[in-house]
Design a protein around this motif. Sequence first.
Motif, PDB file in Angstrom:
ATOM      1  N   LEU A  25       1.049   9.646   7.855  1.00 43.22           N
ATOM      2  CA  LEU A  25       1.967  10.684   8.312  1.00 43.22           C
ATOM      3  C   LEU A  25       1.332  12.045   8.076  1.00 43.22           C
ATOM      4  O   LEU A  25       0.680  12.261   7.065  1.00 43.22           O
ATOM      5  N   ILE A  26       1.559  12.965   9.013  1.00 40.19           N
ATOM      6  CA  ILE A  26       1.179  14.369   8.862  1.00 40.19           C
ATOM      7  C   ILE A  26       2.474  15.169   8.773  1.00 40.19           C
ATOM      8  O   ILE A  26       3.365  14.994   9.607  1.00 40.19           O
ATOM      9  N   VAL A  27       2.588  16.034   7.777  1.00 39.77           N
ATOM     10  CA  VAL A  27       3.748  16.904   7.628  1.00 39.77           C
ATOM     11  C   VAL A  27       3.240  18.336   7.662  1.00 39.77           C
ATOM     12  O   VAL A  27       2.254  18.668   7.005  1.00 39.77           O
ATOM     13  N   LEU A  28       3.906  19.191   8.435  1.00 37.79           N
ATOM     14  CA  LEU A  28       3.543  20.601   8.465  1.00 37.79           C
ATOM     15  C   LEU A  28       4.749  21.450   8.795  1.00 37.79           C
ATOM     16  O   LEU A  28       5.731  20.957   9.349  1.00 37.79           O
ATOM     17  N   GLY A  29       4.663  22.706   8.429  1.00 39.94           N
ATOM     18  CA  GLY A  29       5.741  23.647   8.718  1.00 39.94           C
ATOM     19  C   GLY A  29       5.593  24.240  10.097  1.00 39.94           C
ATOM     20  O   GLY A  29       4.517  24.234  10.695  1.00 39.94           O
ATOM     21  N   ARG A  30       6.695  24.762  10.593  1.00 43.48           N
ATOM     22  CA  ARG A  30       6.724  25.376  11.926  1.00 43.48           C
ATOM     23  C   ARG A  30       6.920  26.876  11.756  1.00 43.48           C
ATOM     24  O   ARG A  30       7.924  27.323  11.223  1.00 43.48           O
ATOM     25  N   ARG A  31       5.941  27.644  12.191  1.00 44.10           N
ATOM     26  CA  ARG A  31       6.032  29.095  12.079  1.00 44.10           C
ATOM     27  C   ARG A  31       6.562  29.725  13.355  1.00 44.10           C
ATOM     28  O   ARG A  31       7.118  30.797  13.321  1.00 44.10           O
ATOM     29  N   GLY A  32       6.343  29.099  14.502  1.00 45.22           N
ATOM     30  CA  GLY A  32       6.870  29.630  15.753  1.00 45.22           C
ATOM     31  C   GLY A  32       6.129  30.837  16.292  1.00 45.22           C
ATOM     32  O   GLY A  32       6.710  31.691  16.923  1.00 45.22           O
ATOM     33  N   VAL A  90       3.856  12.615  13.219  1.00 40.43           N
ATOM     34  CA  VAL A  90       3.880  13.987  12.722  1.00 40.43           C
ATOM     35  C   VAL A  90       5.327  14.395  12.481  1.00 40.43           C
ATOM     36  O   VAL A  90       6.189  14.176  13.326  1.00 40.43           O
ATOM     37  N   THR A  91       5.589  15.008  11.322  1.00 42.88           N
ATOM     38  CA  THR A  91       6.886  15.594  11.040  1.00 42.88           C
ATOM     39  C   THR A  91       6.685  17.102  10.934  1.00 42.88           C
ATOM     40  O   THR A  91       5.865  17.566  10.141  1.00 42.88           O
ATOM     41  N   VAL A  92       7.416  17.851  11.766  1.00 44.24           N
ATOM     42  CA  VAL A  92       7.346  19.305  11.751  1.00 44.24           C
ATOM     43  C   VAL A  92       8.647  19.798  11.134  1.00 44.24           C
ATOM     44  O   VAL A  92       9.736  19.467  11.590  1.00 44.24           O
ATOM     45  N   VAL A  93       8.515  20.602  10.075  1.00 43.46           N
ATOM     46  CA  VAL A  93       9.665  21.077   9.329  1.00 43.46           C
ATOM     47  C   VAL A  93       9.839  22.567   9.601  1.00 43.46           C
ATOM     48  O   VAL A  93       8.900  23.350   9.415  1.00 43.46           O
ATOM     49  N   GLY A  94      11.040  22.961  10.033  1.00 44.08           N
ATOM     50  CA  GLY A  94      11.336  24.368  10.228  1.00 44.08           C
ATOM     51  C   GLY A  94      11.564  25.060   8.899  1.00 44.08           C
ATOM     52  O   GLY A  94      11.917  24.402   7.915  1.00 44.08           O
ATOM     53  N   SER A  95      11.367  26.356   8.849  1.00 43.20           N
ATOM     54  CA  SER A  95      11.521  27.082   7.589  1.00 43.20           C
ATOM     55  C   SER A  95      12.965  27.056   7.100  1.00 43.20           C
ATOM     56  O   SER A  95      13.234  27.289   5.936  1.00 43.20           O
ATOM     57  N   HIS A  96      13.905  26.714   7.981  1.00 44.09           N
ATOM     58  CA  HIS A  96      15.304  26.606   7.575  1.00 44.09           C
ATOM     59  C   HIS A  96      15.602  25.263   6.888  1.00 44.09           C
ATOM     60  O   HIS A  96      16.637  25.114   6.259  1.00 44.09           O
ATOM     61  N   ALA A 104       8.387  25.345   2.920  1.00 49.86           N
ATOM     62  CA  ALA A 104       9.602  24.608   3.304  1.00 49.86           C
ATOM     63  C   ALA A 104       9.256  23.156   3.589  1.00 49.86           C
ATOM     64  O   ALA A 104      10.009  22.245   3.230  1.00 49.86           O
ATOM     65  N   ALA A 105       8.105  22.911   4.224  1.00 54.28           N
ATOM     66  CA  ALA A 105       7.670  21.537   4.489  1.00 54.28           C
ATOM     67  C   ALA A 105       7.414  20.808   3.169  1.00 54.28           C
ATOM     68  O   ALA A 105       7.748  19.629   3.029  1.00 54.28           O
ATOM     69  N   ALA A 106       6.855  21.510   2.182  1.00 52.49           N
ATOM     70  CA  ALA A 106       6.629  20.901   0.869  1.00 52.49           C
ATOM     71  C   ALA A 106       7.952  20.544   0.198  1.00 52.49           C
ATOM     72  O   ALA A 106       8.093  19.462  -0.386  1.00 52.49           O
ATOM     73  N   ARG A 107       8.931  21.444   0.289  1.00 53.41           N
ATOM     74  CA  ARG A 107      10.253  21.145  -0.299  1.00 53.41           C
ATOM     75  C   ARG A 107      10.894  19.959   0.414  1.00 53.41           C
ATOM     76  O   ARG A 107      11.524  19.103  -0.213  1.00 53.41           O
ATOM     77  N   TRP A 108      10.756  19.890   1.723  1.00 50.34           N
ATOM     78  CA  TRP A 108      11.290  18.768   2.497  1.00 50.34           C
ATOM     79  C   TRP A 108      10.648  17.462   2.020  1.00 50.34           C
ATOM     80  O   TRP A 108      11.332  16.463   1.807  1.00 50.34           O
ATOM     81  N   LEU A 109       9.328  17.495   1.836  1.00 50.08           N
ATOM     82  CA  LEU A 109       8.618  16.298   1.405  1.00 50.08           C
ATOM     83  C   LEU A 109       9.087  15.839   0.024  1.00 50.08           C
ATOM     84  O   LEU A 109       9.186  14.644  -0.236  1.00 50.08           O
ATOM     85  N   LYS A 162       0.830  -1.199   0.000  1.00 57.13           N
ATOM     86  CA  LYS A 162       0.000   0.000   0.000  1.00 57.13           C
ATOM     87  C   LYS A 162       0.870   1.257   0.000  1.00 57.13           C
ATOM     88  O   LYS A 162       1.890   1.316   0.668  1.00 57.13           O
ATOM     89  N   ALA A 163       0.446   2.265  -0.762  1.00 58.12           N
ATOM     90  CA  ALA A 163       1.166   3.538  -0.773  1.00 58.12           C
ATOM     91  C   ALA A 163       1.046   4.209   0.585  1.00 58.12           C
ATOM     92  O   ALA A 163       0.055   4.047   1.296  1.00 58.12           O
ATOM     93  N   VAL A 164       2.049   4.959   0.957  1.00 53.44           N
ATOM     94  CA  VAL A 164       2.035   5.728   2.188  1.00 53.44           C
ATOM     95  C   VAL A 164       1.191   6.968   1.944  1.00 53.44           C
ATOM     96  O   VAL A 164       1.402   7.703   0.987  1.00 53.44           O
ATOM     97  N   SER A 165       0.215   7.201   2.807  1.00 53.46           N
ATOM     98  CA  SER A 165      -0.671   8.354   2.692  1.00 53.46           C
ATOM     99  C   SER A 165      -0.132   9.474   3.571  1.00 53.46           C
ATOM    100  O   SER A 165      -0.034   9.332   4.788  1.00 53.46           O
ATOM    101  N   VAL A 166       0.212  10.606   2.938  1.00 52.82           N
ATOM    102  CA  VAL A 166       0.791  11.736   3.651  1.00 52.82           C
ATOM    103  C   VAL A 166      -0.151  12.927   3.536  1.00 52.82           C
ATOM    104  O   VAL A 166      -0.586  13.289   2.445  1.00 52.82           O
ATOM    105  N   ILE A 167      -0.461  13.539   4.672  1.00 55.07           N
ATOM    106  CA  ILE A 167      -1.216  14.790   4.708  1.00 55.07           C
ATOM    107  C   ILE A 167      -0.195  15.900   4.887  1.00 55.07           C
ATOM    108  O   ILE A 167       0.543  15.912   5.872  1.00 55.07           O
ATOM    109  N   LEU A 168      -0.135  16.824   3.936  1.00 59.21           N
ATOM    110  CA  LEU A 168       0.721  18.000   4.066  1.00 59.21           C
ATOM    111  C   LEU A 168      -0.187  19.176   4.371  1.00 59.21           C
ATOM    112  O   LEU A 168      -0.924  19.647   3.510  1.00 59.21           O
ATOM    113  N   ALA A 169      -0.176  19.612   5.619  1.00 65.29           N
ATOM    114  CA  ALA A 169      -1.001  20.747   6.033  1.00 65.29           C
ATOM    115  C   ALA A 169      -0.312  22.035   5.588  1.00 65.29           C
ATOM    116  O   ALA A 169       0.884  22.197   5.805  1.00 65.29           O
TER     117      ALA A 169
END
Length: 139
Positions: free
Chosen positions: A101-108, A131-137, A19-24, A3-10
């Motif tokens: 998996l949930i992926v989202l960016g971190r705005r702080g 959940v994977t939280v990606v910083g803008s860096h 940045a989270a999209a680029r990471w993904l 089965k394919a991995v289902s990822v939600i990119l918020a």
Amino acid sequence: MGKAVSVILATDGSPAALAAARWLNRFAAPDWTHITLLTVMTINSADAVEDALDEARRRAERALERTEQVITCCPPINTVSVIGTPARAIVDYAVHHQADLIVLGRRGHSPLGNLLGSVSFAVIQHSPIPVTVVGSHDK
């Protein structure tokens, strides 16, 4: 093949979300990843409901378009807009759609300062899904 991995990119279309999209893009592959872009429309109760909903829809569409342009790894991509409180809506959607998996960016923008944003912190606290939280860096 399994089965394919289902990822939600918020996404809210912010630099952190992009940045989270680029990471993904670096980790996803079309043969094993199914991506859904999710944006949450919030409506201020003090605004006129119809005007607020129209503006929320326009913001949501812009956020989805900006983020979809960044995702190059796994087309086609589903795009979804929901109404609600961001953290709760993200977790509810991911659980209901059995995401892996949930992926989202971190705005702080919270009392936690640069550590985590209030939405990412709440998603981590309440999600039974990883959940994977990606910083803008993280580009």
